[in-house]
Each structure stands twice: as structure tokens, then as C-alpha cells.
Design a protein around this motif. Structure first.
Motif, short mmCIF file in Angstrom:
data_model
loop_
_atom_site.label_atom_id
_atom_site.label_comp_id
_atom_site.label_asym_id
_atom_site.label_seq_id
_atom_site.Cartn_x
_atom_site.Cartn_y
_atom_site.Cartn_z
N VAL A 128 4.62 -34.99 -65.91
CA VAL A 128 3.37 -35.56 -65.36
C VAL A 128 2.66 -34.53 -64.48
O VAL A 128 3.30 -33.84 -63.68
N TRP A 129 1.29 -34.45 -64.65
CA TRP A 129 0.48 -33.60 -63.78
C TRP A 129 -0.69 -34.43 -63.23
O TRP A 129 -1.32 -35.19 -63.96
N PHE A 130 -0.96 -34.27 -61.93
CA PHE A 130 -2.07 -34.99 -61.30
C PHE A 130 -3.29 -34.07 -61.11
O PHE A 130 -4.36 -34.53 -60.77
N LYS A 131 -3.08 -32.75 -61.26
CA LYS A 131 -4.22 -31.82 -61.19
C LYS A 131 -3.94 -30.63 -62.09
O LYS A 131 -2.82 -30.45 -62.57
N GLY A 132 -4.97 -29.81 -62.32
CA GLY A 132 -4.83 -28.64 -63.21
C GLY A 132 -4.66 -29.06 -64.66
O GLY A 132 -4.04 -28.33 -65.45
N ASN A 152 -7.72 -40.65 -59.99
CA ASN A 152 -6.42 -41.20 -60.40
C ASN A 152 -5.98 -40.74 -61.79
O ASN A 152 -4.95 -41.18 -62.30
N LYS A 153 -6.79 -39.86 -62.40
CA LYS A 153 -6.47 -39.40 -63.75
C LYS A 153 -5.22 -38.53 -63.71
O LYS A 153 -5.06 -37.70 -62.81
N ARG A 154 -4.31 -38.74 -64.69
CA ARG A 154 -3.15 -37.87 -64.77
C ARG A 154 -2.83 -37.54 -66.24
O ARG A 154 -3.16 -38.32 -67.15
N LEU A 155 -2.19 -36.39 -66.40
CA LEU A 155 -1.81 -35.91 -67.74
C LEU A 155 -0.32 -36.17 -67.93
O LEU A 155 0.48 -35.89 -67.04
N ILE A 156 0.04 -36.71 -69.11
CA ILE A 156 1.45 -36.99 -69.41
C ILE A 156 1.82 -36.26 -70.70
O ILE A 156 1.08 -36.32 -71.70
N ALA A 157 2.96 -35.55 -70.66
CA ALA A 157 3.49 -34.92 -71.89
C ALA A 157 4.82 -35.59 -72.22
O ALA A 157 5.67 -35.74 -71.34
#
Length: 697
Positions: A95-99, A78-83
Motif C-alpha cells: 500500500v502507498w498513500f503518496k508517490g 484519501n486516495k491510495r495505491l494497492i498492489a
């Protein structure tokens, strides 16, 4: 240079791993494959939006600004990256859920980027998930006003081979070719058809400078694709007619006239007479006939088939009729045996169920010529089936047979028999020109006398009380009723339950009448018993899934009620409707749908209620669904893999391309003139590796 043989793995930005991925996912192996992998749409990237203008109804948008900072939330999967991204007017989350690692390594806070994606409202904030990001310099290179989008697969995307990355491989390739890609159409043909030169067309289709230039490039490649397809099909037909000898049937003899005068069940329609005349003309030429007979359900194709088989037998030859199923072959055998009774024609039936002893008798009768007419299934093409003198082969519902199977039937004589393929599935003009373009086409376009057009009525679920009253009236008049339920693989168990529930419901509604039910899960003997009850009239109502076989004939059935009609395609609805209307009485097809239906369903139902013409319906079906993998087309013996043309939309281009191909072949059938050398080479490059089905429909 041969670009069709040049491997893509040596191109800048590709390499062995990406080449393998492109091979597996898109069947792209060579430089030519890559250049002819055209975008499926173009996105206007000329406008930049401000973040404060964004709302939830927007499609894809483009914004320019800076990443302020990155943060992560959630754990594990469930980890996601937010810019946090700002353009000075407001901020938006990317938002990115992978890579995640790839993104944080590639993009830096504080630097200026151009972001492209679809904004979504999440809570009280807008975000863009998995946006496209590029630097301002990259955008000046690749961010044209009309940016191409290429179809890619999930595997490609997860390996970071996106539409944008494909574009980044194709652009340098076009630059390296330096506008020296070899032309594939002669200059005289390009001038005649007003077509863009190939290097300009390749640039404009992958990197358009304006909508007008893009349309011209697309037209060039659509024409090229359809032109070579038609040139290939038509040349096969021309050369086959030149090369392949056919039996000459000089006379119309006693059997034909005995049948015509004493046994003909009804007066032939003008359409039937016209088709018999066309076929008789083929029989006289000394060339093998290769003809497609199209006729809507109930138009009288079988009678035409019988009469031309009698011409073959009158001339001392045998005839064969091949059907796709035992039910249909047996029905043909019973119908034709009854019609031919007493005029001296020996008819036999050969199917997979034929007993060994009976089989041996048939084999002997075929070899010594005692059997004049053989009706059967695939069993006809077995090696041990040898004719004394096969002169005519007819294939019913030909789309159900593979081309290689049909080839084996043609080889049962020293001279190829005349061939007639019949279909009750109307084929739209563009498809007929493409998939059956090397056959001469005959059409029976009127129904026999006494047949009343079927009335088609649309009824909503909430109107059942009135519907059941109407059905009861029909049964009281001595008529019978089909009720068909959908059977879709994805929801098979639910569909069977609906059928069984429907069976109980109909028995309650009509307690005074007998109800039969057939479906695919039944044992064959039980299915046959239930069907026989309906055919002989002891059951008044038959509930079924779509296993009702093409060709099953119950003249007394006057109502076809189709439940959940929204779940059927147009051609399927038309085929089911053709099960009724086979007697002289008025027949009805009732399409029952849920009370709320989609716009697409409404259009389909409107087509069905407004026309009984199978060709109109087939054209409408093609426009709504596109050509797709229409049943049997992959078995035509001609590989059809269109990169850019669309048979549903490009009918005019197809006709124009076919007309020009016809003109060229009329003057030079072998394409042996120097002026046609490029056409000959290109045709060989495109189709030279095919199996030679030259004498097969």
C-alpha cells in the motif's frame, strides 16, 4: 586530495538539488561529511519469508515474488495505491498513500521483486505500507546480509532521498576512492590500539561483510572520534598552563585565620579540607588556576569558596563571585556578609536591580580597592565594572553562563584571575572528561556533620490517606513541607490547573495550617511575598511548580512531596530532594506516582529510593536518557558533535583514548615532532576553525 573541501554535488546520484537538501537536513556538505555519516542500525536481510508464514507479531521481513496488478481506492487526499503481491504460496497487499505516479511508472506487474517492510493486519488481510522494493539484480548489489539504515528526515523521504538511496550514493563513492582515502591516524597509534585501517573501516561500516568486521570498524571510528576530542581538550589545557601566568598567593593571612578560629559555623569535613589544599597548591604555582568544583546539594561548596576568597584578599587582591540569578546572588551576599561580619572584609552586591547611585559607589570602591569582595549576577561583566586588582573569580552554577560571558570576566585584569567554577549538578565521569576535560576537577563527596541522609519513599496515588497522616505529624513537630507539581510546556495550562486544584485540596485537608503557593505566572512581588511567608515560618506548606530556585535554603523544611514524580527526570528529582535535609532533623522526600507506571519510571524511582549519591544518580540518568543536550554542555566552548561514539555507553573507549592522548602530549605538547605531523594536521582540520577559548573554562 582534500575530501573535507570536495563538494558532494559533483558526486554520482547527488547533483545540486540533493546536495542542497543534504546540506540543510543533515549538515552534509563535503565528501568527508558523507563518508562520516554512519548508519545508526543494521538490518539482517539474509532471510526470506514466505507470505503464508506471515503473522502480526513480526518485525521487518523480506519476501520475494511478483506484482500481479495495481488498483487505487479512495479520492483526493484519501486516495491510495494497492498492489497485489504473490510469491506462489499466498498474496499480500502493498500500500502507498503518496508517490502513486512514481510507483506505477517504476514497477511493472509480472516482474520479480524483493519487498522489505513491516506487515500489519488490516481487516482479515496483511499489508505492508510504503515497502522498500528492489529488483533481484539490485538486491545482489545492495542487499547484503547486514543492510545499513541511515537516519533521514521527513523532507528527505518526501524527496525520495531515503536511507536506501543514501546507501546507493555512498557505495559507488567508496568504489571510486579505490581504497585510497587518506589515513587519519598514524600507523604506530593504530598498532598500539589495534585499530582497523581507514579504507577497510569505511567499507565495513557502510557495507559490512560480517558482524565481527562491523564491530571492528565501529570501534575504530569511536576511538578516532573520542581520541581527537580528548587530544584537543588536553592540548588546550597543557598549552594554557604553559602560557598563561597566574597571580601567586604566597600566604594564608589574618583574615583567613580570624574566620577559621572565630567564625567557622561548623568543623570542615575532610573533603572540604582536601579541596582547599588542592586550590592552595594551585595558588602557589604562578600559573592561572582553572578548576571545576563539584559538590552535591548541601555539601558546603560556598564555605570553601569563601575561605579561598579570603586567601586572595589576604594577599592584597580582590575576589568576585558570580551567580546566575538575583535570588541566588542576594542569598550569597546575605550569607557571606553574616559570616564575615566584624573581621574587616568589605562585601558589595551588584545586580541588575542595583540603583544608579549605589552602582557608582560600588564602581569607585572596586577601582580604588575599598571593596574586597564583589558578589553579583551578569552585571559583574559589564564594561564599566573595573577592579583595582582582581585575583580570583568564582562562578556558581557555571552551566547557566555562556563561555563568552565568562571570558569577559577574565579580561578585567592584566594578569588573568584564578578561576573556580562550581556546580551542584553532579556530572558523570565521561561528561566531565569531555565537556570540562581541560579543567582540573575537585569533588566534595561528603556532607557536613549533623546532616542526616534524606529518606526517599515511593507512594502510589491510592495511598494518600496514610501519606497525609505522616505529613500532619511532621507539621505538628514544627516542621514545614514542600509540595511540588510538574510544569511541562506541552501541557502547561493543565499543569497550572492541577496546581490550583491541589492548592484547594491541600487547604481542605489541612484547614488548621497556612498554605502558600508559587508559580511562574505570578508577579515577582507576589512570588517573593509567598516565598517569604514560608522562609519565615508563617506558612507551614508551600505548593510550587519547579520554580523553587537552586540554592533556596529553608532548614526547617523536612518534607519534599513530589506529585506526578513519573513526569520528572532523575536529575530534576535529585535537585528537588536537595531542598530538604538542610537542618539537623530527619527529612523525607516522597515520590507520588499514579498506580500503574511504566518499567522506565519504575527504574527511575528505584534509583531515587536506593541512593542519595548525586554522582550515582547522574550516571544512571546518563545511561537511561543518553547524553542528549544536557543542560549547559553546549556552552562549554568546545563544540561536541559525535557521529558514532556514545558517552553513556563508550566510557571505556573514552578513558583509553584519553590515556593515549595524555601520553602523546606528555612527550610532545605542541605535536611538533615529525611522528606527530598527521595528528597535528588532523587536529587542525577538525578544530582549527574554532574561536580560541584557550584561557577559558
Amino acid at each position: 586530495m582534500d575530501y573535507s573541501g570536495r563538494d558532494i554535488k559533483y558526486l554520482k546520484g547527488v547533483g545540486p538539488q540533493r546536495a542542497l537538501l543534504l546540506n540543510k537536513e543533515l549538515n552534509i556538505r563535503s565528501v568527508e561529511d558523507l563518508l562520516y555519516y554512519f548508519p545508526y542500525k543494521y538490518v539482517d536481510r539474509s532471510r526470506f519469508y514466505r507470505i503464508k508464514e506471515i503473522n502480526g507479531q513480526m518485525p521487518y521481513i523480506q519476501i520475494r515474488g511478483r506484482i500481479e496488478y495495481f488498483s487505487t481506492t479512495g479520492e483526493g487526499r484519501n486516495k491510495r495505491l494497492i498492489a497485489e503481491f504473490s510469491d506462489g504460496t499466498d498474496t499480500i497487499e502493498l500500500v502507498w498513500f503518496k508517490g502513486i505516479k512514481f510507483i506505477t511508472n517504476k514497477y511493472r506487474p509480472g516482474e520479480e521483486y524483493i519487498v522489505f517492510g513491516k506487515p500489519t493486519l488490516f481487516g482479515s488481510h496483511y499489508n505492508i505500507a510504503h515497502p522498500e522494493i528492489e529488483t533481484v539484480t539490485e538486491n545482489s548489489l545492495y542487499g547484503k546480509a547486514l543492510q545499513p539504515s541511515y537516519n533521514t528526515t521527513e523532507r528527505m523521504k518526501s524527496s525520495f532521498l531515503t536511507s536506501k538511496n543514501l546507501h546507493k550514493i555512498i557505495l559507488p563513492l567508496l568504489e571510486s576512492l579505490n581504497r585510497e582515502y587518506p589515513e587519519t591516524l598514524p600507523m604506530a597509534l593504530r598498532k598500539k590500539a589495534n585499530l582497523m585501517e581507514i579504507n577497510e573501516a569505511l567499507w565495513q561500516i557502510h557495507n559490512p561483510t560480517s558482524p565481527v568486521s562491523l564491530r571492528e570498524a565501529q570501534y575504530r571510528f569511536k576511538f578516532e572520534e573520542l581520541f581527537y576530542l580528548q587530544l584537543n581538550i588536553l592540548q588546550r589545557s597543557v598549552l594554557r598552563k604553559e602560557k598563561i601566568q597566574g597571580h601567586v598567593f604566597t600566604k594564608v593571612g589574618n583574615l583567613f585565620y580570624s574566620f577559621y578560629e572565630k567564625k567557622l559555623p561548623f568543623e570542615l569535613t575532610n573533603a572540604q579540607k582536601r579541596v582547599i589544599k588542592e586550590i592552595r597548591n594551585d595558588f602557589r604555582t604562578g600559573k592561572q588556576m582553572n578548576r571545576l568544583l563539584q559538590g552535591d546539594v548541601g555539601s558546603g561548596k560556598t564555605l570553601v569558596a569563601l575561605m579561598i576568597m579570603l586567601i586572595a584578599i589576604d594577599n592584597g587582591f580582590q575576589a568576585a563571585l558570580m551567580a546566575p540569578t538575583e535570588i541566588l546572588a542576594t542569598q550569597h551576599f546575605e550569607t557571606l556578609s553574616t559570616l564575615l561580619d566584624g573581621i574587616g572584609v568589605n562585601v558589595a552586591l551588584l545586580t541588575g536591580s542595583t540603583k544608579k547611585k549605589e552602582r557608582e559607589i560600588i564602581h569607585t570602591g572596586l577601582r580604588n580597592g575599598d571593596i574586597h569582595l564583589l558578589i553579583g549576577t551578569h552585571a559583574l561583566i559589564e564594561d564599566e565594572v573595573l577592579f583595582q586588582h582582581l585575583g580570583l573569580a568564582i562562578i556558581d552554577e557555571q552551566h547557566r553562563f555562556g563561555v563568552a560571558q565568562r571570558a569577559r570576566l577574565w579580561n578585567k585584569g592584566t594578569v588573568a584571575p584564578h578561576v573556580l567554577v562550581m556546580t551542584a549538578t553532579p556530572i558523570p565521569r565521561t561528561l566531565a572528561m569531555t565537556f570540562y576535560g581541560d579543567l582540573d576537577v575537585s569533588v566534595i563527596d561528603e556532607l557536613p556533620p549533623g546532616r542526616k541522609p534524606i529518606q526517599t519513599i515511593h507512594v502510589f496515588d491510592g495511598q494518600r490517606a496514610g501519606l497525609y497522616r505522616s505529613i500532619r505529624k511532621q507539621i505538628e513537630l514544627g516542621r514545614q513541607v514542600y509540595i511540588v507539581y510538574p510544569l511541562i510546556k506541552e501541557s502547561e495550562n493543565l499543569d497550572y490547573k492541577n496546581l490550583e486544584d491541589g492548592f484547594e485540596h491541600i487547604k481542605e485537608i489541612f484547614p488548621d495550617y497556612q498554605v502558600s503557593m508559587i508559580h511562574g505566572k505570578m508577579k515577582p512581588a507576589e512570588k517573593e511575598l509567598q516565598m517569604a511567608r514560608f522562609v519565615e515560618g508563617s506558612a507551614q506548606i508551600l505548593l510550587a511548580t519547579t520554580v523553587i530556585e537552586v540554592g533556596v535554603n529553608v532548614p526547617n523544611a523536612s518534607v519534599m512531596l513530589i506529585e506526578n514524580a513519573e513526569r520528572f527526570g532523575l536529575s530534576q528529582l535529585h535537585q528537588l530532594r536537595g531542598r530538604v535535609g538542610r537542618g539537623a532533623e530527619q527529612s523525607y522526600c516522597i515520590l507520588v506516582t499514579s498506580d500503574s507506571i511504566s518499567e522506565e519510571t519504575r527504574k527511575r524511582i528505584e534509583v531515587m529510593t536506593s541512593t542519595n549519591d548525586g554522582f550515582e544518580i547522574a550516571e544512571a540518568d546518563l545511561k537511561m536518557r543518553g547524553p542528549g543536550d544536557l543542560e549547559g554542555t553546549q556552552q562549554s566552548g568546545i563544540p561536541i558533535n559525535l557521529h558514532i561514539a556514545n558517552l553513556a555507553k563508550d566510557g571505556q573507549v573514552l578513558q583509553y583514548a584519553r590515556d593515549i592522548a595524555t601520553e602523546i602530549l606528555a612527550a610532545d605538547p605542541q605535536l611538533s615532532l615529525q611522528s606527530n605531523a598527521l595528528l597535528r594536521k588532523r587536529l587542525n582540520d577538525l578544530f582549527g576553525k574554532e574561536v580560541e577559548w584557550g584561557q577559558i573554562s
